[in-house]
Design an enzyme around this catalytic site. Sequence first.
Site: not given
Length: 315
Positions: A90-91
């Site tokens: 995930i960012c």
Amino acid sequence: MESKYNLKSPAVKRLMKEAAELRDPTEHYHAQPLEDNLFEWHFSVRGPPDSDFDGGVYHGRIVLPPEYPMKPPSIILLTPNGRFEVGKKICLSISGHHPETWQPSWSIRTALIAIIGFMPTKGEGAIGSLDYTPEERRALAKKSLDFCCDACGSCMRSALLALSPDSDPRPVDPQAHRLAQQINFKAESSSSAVDSGSSVEAASSNSESSSTAERDTEDTASAEQAESSSSVAPQTSSEGPSVPAAPSPRQRRSQNQAQSPRYPAFTASPAAQLPPQDASHTGSAVLIVLLTLALAALIFRRIYLAHEYKFDYEL
């Protein structure tokens, strides 16, 4: 596990210390490294209260680089939740996608509290983010309690301590919570910077269009004023001596353009002009001619003497 790693490594020291601090689960989060890999942790977090994730417990992985804590970890969710994709990095500003925002003072505890704080926010197309409907997220929150991890053997129903009526609905670690708020603030400030940039661009485009419209209006008014002055001039000539009307701004600009040359006249630079002939050049040429003649006479005399000596020798 201690005999497997170099205990002098800063990353190993840091991870050993954090593993000891997070050994006991809390009501909101728990994380521990795998038995055979100190650089891969599995965590469990409780969904934030008063949100679509309330009542859910979510499981995931944290993969740490050998340069930790100088470089950020990678965070992967394993439980379907409707906010982050499953099995994908995930960012976030605390993940490996943004090493420029990572700070070595942050820890795994900070990352866990930040994940809880990020869950109710909007994905806005970030890498690994999802935007499920509130109904779908609530349904996934109920199903999350049935998840069990095959790698670490953790089950979500017993992964965390049960909430009591007197327990705080949010994480109580003040330092980690303060750092997590800084992370959330950075994410919000970056999005607001993008919004402000777009608003500035829109304002600049509006100002340009308005200035263009004002110039067009000014040109039209000056043209109408010039036409009216030209139409009034013949009538006043018959009555008396005519007074020249003041030129309009457009006429003044055209007159200035007509008077000032568009391209400057070309003038030859002093370096390009030929220098005047100097008398010393003539004297130098005469001297060269005389030296050449003297050298030729000397060579001719040398040849003549050589032939004369050869003739005397034969006699």
